[in-house]
Design a protein around this motif. Structure first.
Motif, PDB file in Angstrom:
ATOM      1  N   GLU A   1       9.295  60.936 -34.911  1.00  0.00           N
ATOM      2  CA  GLU A   1       7.853  60.876 -35.129  1.00  0.00           C
ATOM      3  C   GLU A   1       7.497  60.641 -36.589  1.00  0.00           C
ATOM      4  OE1 GLU A   1       6.023  64.330 -33.521  1.00  0.00           O
ATOM      5  OE2 GLU A   1       6.551  63.854 -31.425  1.00  0.00           O
ATOM      6  N   ASP A   2       8.443  60.847 -37.491  1.00  0.00           N
ATOM      7  CA  ASP A   2       8.151  60.658 -38.918  1.00  0.00           C
ATOM      8  C   ASP A   2       8.622  59.293 -39.413  1.00  0.00           C
ATOM      9  OD1 ASP A   2      10.859  61.108 -38.765  1.00  0.00           O
ATOM     10  OD2 ASP A   2      10.947  62.481 -40.477  1.00  0.00           O
ATOM     11  N   VAL A   3       8.649  58.302 -38.523  1.00  0.00           N
ATOM     12  CA  VAL A   3       9.031  56.929 -38.874  1.00  0.00           C
ATOM     13  C   VAL A   3       7.928  55.979 -38.421  1.00  0.00           C
ATOM     14  CG1 VAL A   3      10.638  55.034 -38.395  1.00  0.00           C
ATOM     15  CG2 VAL A   3      11.516  57.336 -38.832  1.00  0.00           C
ATOM     16  N   ASP A   4       7.385  55.218 -39.376  1.00  0.00           N
ATOM     17  CA  ASP A   4       6.375  54.193 -39.077  1.00  0.00           C
ATOM     18  C   ASP A   4       7.004  52.802 -39.027  1.00  0.00           C
ATOM     19  OD1 ASP A   4       4.200  56.129 -39.379  1.00  0.00           O
ATOM     20  OD2 ASP A   4       4.606  55.980 -41.538  1.00  0.00           O
ATOM     21  N   LEU A   5       8.012  52.610 -39.873  1.00  0.00           N
ATOM     22  CA  LEU A   5       8.644  51.307 -40.042  1.00  0.00           C
ATOM     23  C   LEU A   5      10.147  51.446 -39.864  1.00  0.00           C
ATOM     24  CD1 LEU A   5       8.863  48.314 -41.110  1.00  0.00           C
ATOM     25  CD2 LEU A   5       8.915  49.309 -43.426  1.00  0.00           C
TER      26      LEU A   5
END
Length: 334
Positions: free
Chosen positions: A62-66
């Motif tokens: 959940e702490d990854v956007d890219l």
């Protein structure tokens, strides 16, 4: 604006040197997670990053956007598709994918997911290439008649432990270095009329292609692309026009500078003091400047997936030309 949280798949040359080497100096990004089997190596460079053992765990974070996909070429499509379908933006290390069919599918998935998809064709920001692009754009050499781009390296022995030198999907020098040279040529001159390719295995014990000599026809102009494992003494670029010429020896310095740990913000980064001609400063960090704007503001991606797909289509056509031993027409993209 909050930082873009990055998950990095793979921590080999590409992940460690290029992407981590650039992103740890870019204020718009923070690398939160790395997928690697070498946590000690990761923490030596990125002490605050979480290390997971599988790309799938990283993609689910959940702490990854890219997601930056630096996996072997055989996993470019599957892992990137999973990341896009999971709502992540994606950057893929070149080459984009292994087949044009995969490329079309990924572009469709990105559009349906409303996510940014780009490919790390970093050599668009090589200093020597930027110099040539400026000379061509400004007409300093006149009408270009002959263009040569070599990525020759003295590597006469097969390194069998490296996946790029093992027979398999997406391996070989035409996929590896040909992708760079094709992309640069397309940026300079657009799509060629024809392609004539000679792609072979030259070294003893080679199991995948290690040499190519490719001629692209643009009307009366010829663009010659080559990579040989038996020399490092050829010019990197030769450009001949009806008003002047440009020759450049040696590779862009940014890779070596990143390997040494030099910050891309250092005054010496991307500068080539050895050149006889004043060259433009290399700007690999610009890829991530433009990517941040694409993700946060909807601006154009630094390398569109469509342009990277065209490279794959020409790689495929090059293999076919070499197989048939004849020149093939290039059907222009719409």
């Amino acid at each position: 604006m909050s930082q873009i949280r990055v998950g990095l798949i793979g921590f080999g040359l590409s992940g460690k040197v290029f992407h981590a080497g650039l992103l740890k100096h870019h204020s718009a990004y923070v690398i939160t997670t790395v997928s690697s089997s070498r946590p000690t190596d990761v923490h030596a460079v990125l002490p605050g990053a979480r290390v997971v053992t599988t790309p799938e765990e990283l993609i689910a974070s959940e702490d990854v956007d890219l997601v930056i996909n630096c996996s072997p070429n055989s996993h470019h499509f599957s892992l990137s598709a999973l990341a896009l379908e999971s709502g992540k933006h994606v950057v893929i290390e070149k080459p984009f994918v292994n087949t044009s069919e995969e490329g079309h599918k990924l572009i469709s998935i990105a559009e349906k997911s409303n996510r940014v998809l780009s490919v790390f064709h970093n050599r668009r920001w090589d200093g020597d290439f930027l110099t040539i692009a400026k000379l061509v754009r400004e007409g300093k050499l006149g009408k270009i008649k002959h263009f040569e781009s070599h990525f020759d390296r003295l590597r006469p022995k097969v390194r069998a432990e490296r996946w790029r030198e093992q027979a398999g999907e997406g391996s070989g020098i035409w996929f590896d270095l040909g992708a760079h040279l094709l992309d640069q040529t397309l940026q300079l001159f657009g799509e060629p009329d024809t392609i004539s390719a000679d792609i072979v295995l030259q070294r003893d014990g080679a199991t995948t292609d290690d040499f190519f000599h490719v001629i692209l026809q643009y009307g009366e102009m010829r663009a010659i692309l080559q990579s040989s494992p038996f020399t490092d003494q050829t010019p990197r670029f030769q450009v001949f026009g009806d008003k002047g010429s440009f020759l450049k020896f040696g590779l862009d310095r940014q890779e070596d500078q990143l390997r040494s740990g030099l910050s891309p913000h250092d005054a010496a980064f991307g500068v080539d003091p050895a050149s006889d001609v004043v060259t433009e400063r290399g700007q690999y960090l610009k890829f991530y400047d433009e990517l941040a704007l694409a993700i946060t503001m909807g601006k154009k991606t630094p390398v569109t997936a469509e342009s990277a797909l065209r490279v794959i289509e020409l790689i495929e056509l090059g293999f076919e030309s070499s197989k048939q031993r004849r020149t093939l027409e290039v059907v222009k993209s719409k």
